[in-house]
Design a protein around this motif. Structure first.
Motif, PDB file in Angstrom:
ATOM      1  N   MET A 179       0.822  -1.217   0.000  1.00 35.67           N
ATOM      2  CA  MET A 179       0.000   0.000   0.000  1.00 35.67           C
ATOM      3  C   MET A 179       0.850   1.258   0.000  1.00 35.67           C
ATOM      4  N   TRP A 180       1.899   1.252   0.785  1.00 37.69           N
ATOM      5  CA  TRP A 180       2.719   2.450   0.914  1.00 37.69           C
ATOM      6  C   TRP A 180       3.374   2.816  -0.410  1.00 37.69           C
ATOM      7  N   PHE A 181       3.931   1.812  -1.072  1.00 36.72           N
ATOM      8  CA  PHE A 181       4.641   2.099  -2.313  1.00 36.72           C
ATOM      9  C   PHE A 181       3.707   2.206  -3.527  1.00 36.72           C
ATOM     10  N   SER A 182       2.408   1.999  -3.288  1.00 37.74           N
ATOM     11  CA  SER A 182       1.434   2.284  -4.343  1.00 37.74           C
ATOM     12  C   SER A 182       0.814   3.663  -4.159  1.00 37.74           C
ATOM     13  N   GLY A 183       1.284   4.377  -3.113  1.00 31.61           N
ATOM     14  CA  GLY A 183       0.831   5.743  -2.878  1.00 31.61           C
ATOM     15  C   GLY A 183      -0.426   5.853  -2.046  1.00 31.61           C
ATOM     16  N   ALA A 184      -0.710   4.861  -1.195  1.00 27.42           N
ATOM     17  CA  ALA A 184      -1.953   4.879  -0.415  1.00 27.42           C
ATOM     18  C   ALA A 184      -1.946   5.941   0.675  1.00 27.42           C
ATOM     19  N   GLY A 185      -0.780   6.288   1.212  1.00 25.71           N
ATOM     20  CA  GLY A 185      -0.715   7.303   2.257  1.00 25.71           C
ATOM     21  C   GLY A 185      -0.669   6.721   3.657  1.00 25.71           C
ATOM     22  N   TYR A 186      -0.361   7.590   4.642  1.00 22.24           N
ATOM     23  CA  TYR A 186      -0.179   7.152   6.029  1.00 22.24           C
ATOM     24  C   TYR A 186      -1.443   6.541   6.618  1.00 22.24           C
ATOM     25  N   VAL A 187      -2.557   7.272   6.552  1.00 27.60           N
ATOM     26  CA  VAL A 187      -3.779   6.869   7.247  1.00 27.60           C
ATOM     27  C   VAL A 187      -4.332   5.566   6.693  1.00 27.60           C
ATOM     28  N   ALA A 188      -4.440   5.461   5.375  1.00 29.31           N
ATOM     29  CA  ALA A 188      -4.991   4.251   4.760  1.00 29.31           C
ATOM     30  C   ALA A 188      -4.114   3.035   5.056  1.00 29.31           C
ATOM     31  N   THR A 189      -2.803   3.214   4.991  1.00 22.46           N
ATOM     32  CA  THR A 189      -1.888   2.102   5.262  1.00 22.46           C
ATOM     33  C   THR A 189      -1.983   1.661   6.709  1.00 22.46           C
ATOM     34  N   ALA A 190      -1.982   2.623   7.632  1.00 23.05           N
ATOM     35  CA  ALA A 190      -2.070   2.304   9.058  1.00 23.05           C
ATOM     36  C   ALA A 190      -3.399   1.630   9.381  1.00 23.05           C
ATOM     37  N   ALA A 191      -4.489   2.112   8.796  1.00 20.82           N
ATOM     38  CA  ALA A 191      -5.809   1.532   9.058  1.00 20.82           C
ATOM     39  C   ALA A 191      -5.879   0.089   8.553  1.00 20.82           C
ATOM     40  N   ALA A 192      -5.334  -0.162   7.372  1.00 19.15           N
ATOM     41  CA  ALA A 192      -5.366  -1.515   6.807  1.00 19.15           C
ATOM     42  C   ALA A 192      -4.563  -2.488   7.668  1.00 19.15           C
ATOM     43  N   VAL A 193      -3.390  -2.058   8.114  1.00 24.59           N
ATOM     44  CA  VAL A 193      -2.556  -2.920   8.966  1.00 24.59           C
ATOM     45  C   VAL A 193      -3.224  -3.151  10.309  1.00 24.59           C
ATOM     46  N   PHE A 194      -3.862  -2.110  10.845  1.00 24.41           N
ATOM     47  CA  PHE A 194      -4.545  -2.226  12.137  1.00 24.41           C
ATOM     48  C   PHE A 194      -5.674  -3.255  12.063  1.00 24.41           C
ATOM     49  N   VAL A 195      -6.498  -3.158  11.048  1.00 24.81           N
ATOM     50  CA  VAL A 195      -7.618  -4.093  10.899  1.00 24.81           C
ATOM     51  C   VAL A 195      -7.101  -5.515  10.673  1.00 24.81           C
ATOM     52  N   THR A 196      -6.064  -5.648   9.860  1.00 22.94           N
ATOM     53  CA  THR A 196      -5.495  -6.971   9.579  1.00 22.94           C
ATOM     54  C   THR A 196      -4.971  -7.640  10.841  1.00 22.94           C
ATOM     55  N   ASN A 197      -4.402  -6.843  11.743  1.00 25.41           N
ATOM     56  CA  ASN A 197      -3.782  -7.398  12.947  1.00 25.41           C
ATOM     57  C   ASN A 197      -4.706  -7.448  14.156  1.00 25.41           C
ATOM     58  N   LEU A 198      -5.981  -7.104  13.980  1.00 26.80           N
ATOM     59  CA  LEU A 198      -6.917  -7.157  15.102  1.00 26.80           C
ATOM     60  C   LEU A 198      -7.064  -8.572  15.659  1.00 26.80           C
ATOM     61  N   ARG A 199      -6.807  -9.582  14.820  1.00 22.55           N
ATOM     62  CA  ARG A 199      -6.949 -10.964  15.280  1.00 22.55           C
ATOM     63  C   ARG A 199      -6.014 -11.282  16.440  1.00 22.55           C
ATOM     64  N   TYR A 200      -4.913 -10.539  16.537  1.00 18.78           N
ATOM     65  CA  TYR A 200      -3.976 -10.804  17.636  1.00 18.78           C
ATOM     66  C   TYR A 200      -4.578 -10.476  18.995  1.00 18.78           C
ATOM     67  N   LEU A 201      -5.562  -9.595  19.018  1.00 22.11           N
ATOM     68  CA  LEU A 201      -6.253  -9.280  20.269  1.00 22.11           C
ATOM     69  C   LEU A 201      -6.968 -10.525  20.788  1.00 22.11           C
ATOM     70  N   LEU A 202      -7.662 -11.232  19.894  1.00 22.25           N
ATOM     71  CA  LEU A 202      -8.374 -12.451  20.295  1.00 22.25           C
ATOM     72  C   LEU A 202      -7.388 -13.548  20.687  1.00 22.25           C
ATOM     73  N   MET A 203      -6.284 -13.652  19.956  1.00 21.15           N
ATOM     74  CA  MET A 203      -5.284 -14.659  20.295  1.00 21.15           C
ATOM     75  C   MET A 203      -4.685 -14.400  21.678  1.00 21.15           C
ATOM     76  N   SER A 204      -4.405 -13.139  21.972  1.00 23.40           N
ATOM     77  CA  SER A 204      -3.837 -12.784  23.276  1.00 23.40           C
ATOM     78  C   SER A 204      -4.813 -13.089  24.397  1.00 23.40           C
ATOM     79  N   MET A 205      -6.096 -12.835  24.170  1.00 26.21           N
ATOM     80  CA  MET A 205      -7.112 -13.141  25.178  1.00 26.21           C
ATOM     81  C   MET A 205      -7.191 -14.639  25.443  1.00 26.21           C
ATOM     82  N   ALA A 206      -7.035 -15.445  24.394  1.00 24.88           N
ATOM     83  CA  ALA A 206      -7.088 -16.893  24.559  1.00 24.88           C
ATOM     84  C   ALA A 206      -5.865 -17.421  25.315  1.00 24.88           C
ATOM     85  N   LEU A 207      -4.712 -16.774  25.126  1.00 20.92           N
ATOM     86  CA  LEU A 207      -3.485 -17.228  25.778  1.00 20.92           C
ATOM     87  C   LEU A 207      -3.308 -16.671  27.184  1.00 20.92           C
TER      88      LEU A 207
END
Length: 251
Positions: free
Chosen positions: A73-101
């Motif tokens: 995304m970054w090197f396609s010109g998506a910008g800071y906010v869009a890139t950060a939001a996409a990574v944040f949503v993608t990594n939300l699953r780690y919240l559930l994994m941490s709760m399980a562990l």
């Protein structure tokens, strides 16, 4: 002149045994991470990212899917906010994994707990949760030898890939694009301990392929996992025996 006491010798032997246990648990992950990280390093080189920045990204972020998305995304010109939001949503699953562990690692405190949470990935979660469910008692040496070896393989693989980016233009002829799938299969099979787990895994595969064929795109994996897990949970609840009080009410 000093001599080693039996207690210290036993402690060292126990630490070495715990390290070997952690290393053996992380071995499938290390073998899977190294080629995928190499492919990621090649991608960053082709995108114009410096080797130092690519290596630091793998060391600090340590999230395969998040890193691939961020670079694309970054090197396609998506910008800071869009890139950060996409990574944040993608990594939300780690919240559930941490709760399980969390209940299994309650003995960890402070920096140890922070490092453990920071180093959780899909593959390490699968290894740890399987071990804990099989009755594995928490051991700091075993846990962190597994997590640090996995992260080291990811970071070093990225660095080598970034250094070789100008030489390797396509990783597919090397078979590296299949390494991640192979690793997930190696981690999935030990978790299929009964018919319900096997059924859930098969449903996830069927849903994923069907949704992909229907044109859903990369979201097919997420949706297929949610659907299969939901069906598995419902079946698990229906097959659980009623508590004594509920049995009397039903009677």
């Amino acid at each position: 002149m000093t001599s080693n006491s039996p207690t210290s010798e036993s402690a060292r032997s126990g630490q070495a045994s715990a390290f070997r246990l952690g290393a053996s648990r992380s071995l499938p992950i290390v073998l899977g991470y190294a080629p995928v990280a190499f492919a990621f390093g090649v991608l960053t080189s082709q995108a114009g990212m410096p080797v130092s920045l690519a290596t630091a990204m793998s060391l600090i972020v340590f999230s395969g899917s998040g890193q691939f998305i961020a670079v694309a995304m970054w090197f396609s010109g998506a910008g800071y906010v869009a890139t950060a939001a996409a990574v944040f949503v993608t990594n939300l699953r780690y919240l559930l994994m941490s709760m399980a562990l969390a209940p299994h690692v309650s003995a960890l405190r402070g920096l140890q707990r922070l490092c453990f949470g920071w180093q959780i990935t899909d593959e390490l979660f699968a290894v740890h949760i399987t071990a804990f469910r099989q009755g594995w008692q928490i051991n700091r040496t075993a846990i962190f030898s597994a997590t640090f070896l996995a992260q080291a393989s990811w970071t070093i693989g990225t660095m080598i890939g970034a250094l070789c980016g100008s030489i390797v233009t396509d990783v597919k002829p090397l078979g590296l694009d299949f390494a991640l799938s192979s690793m997930f299969l190696a981690l999935l099979i030990p978790q299929c301990t009964d018919r319900l787990h096997i059924l859930t895994a098969l449903l996830a595969a069927i849903f994923s392929v069907s949704l992909r064929a229907a044109g859903l795109g990369s979201w097919n994996v997420v949706l297929a996992s949610v659907l299969a897990a939901g069906i598995g949970t419902l079946l698990s609840i229906r097959t659980q025996p009623l508590p004594p009080a509920r049995r009397e009410e039903k009677a």
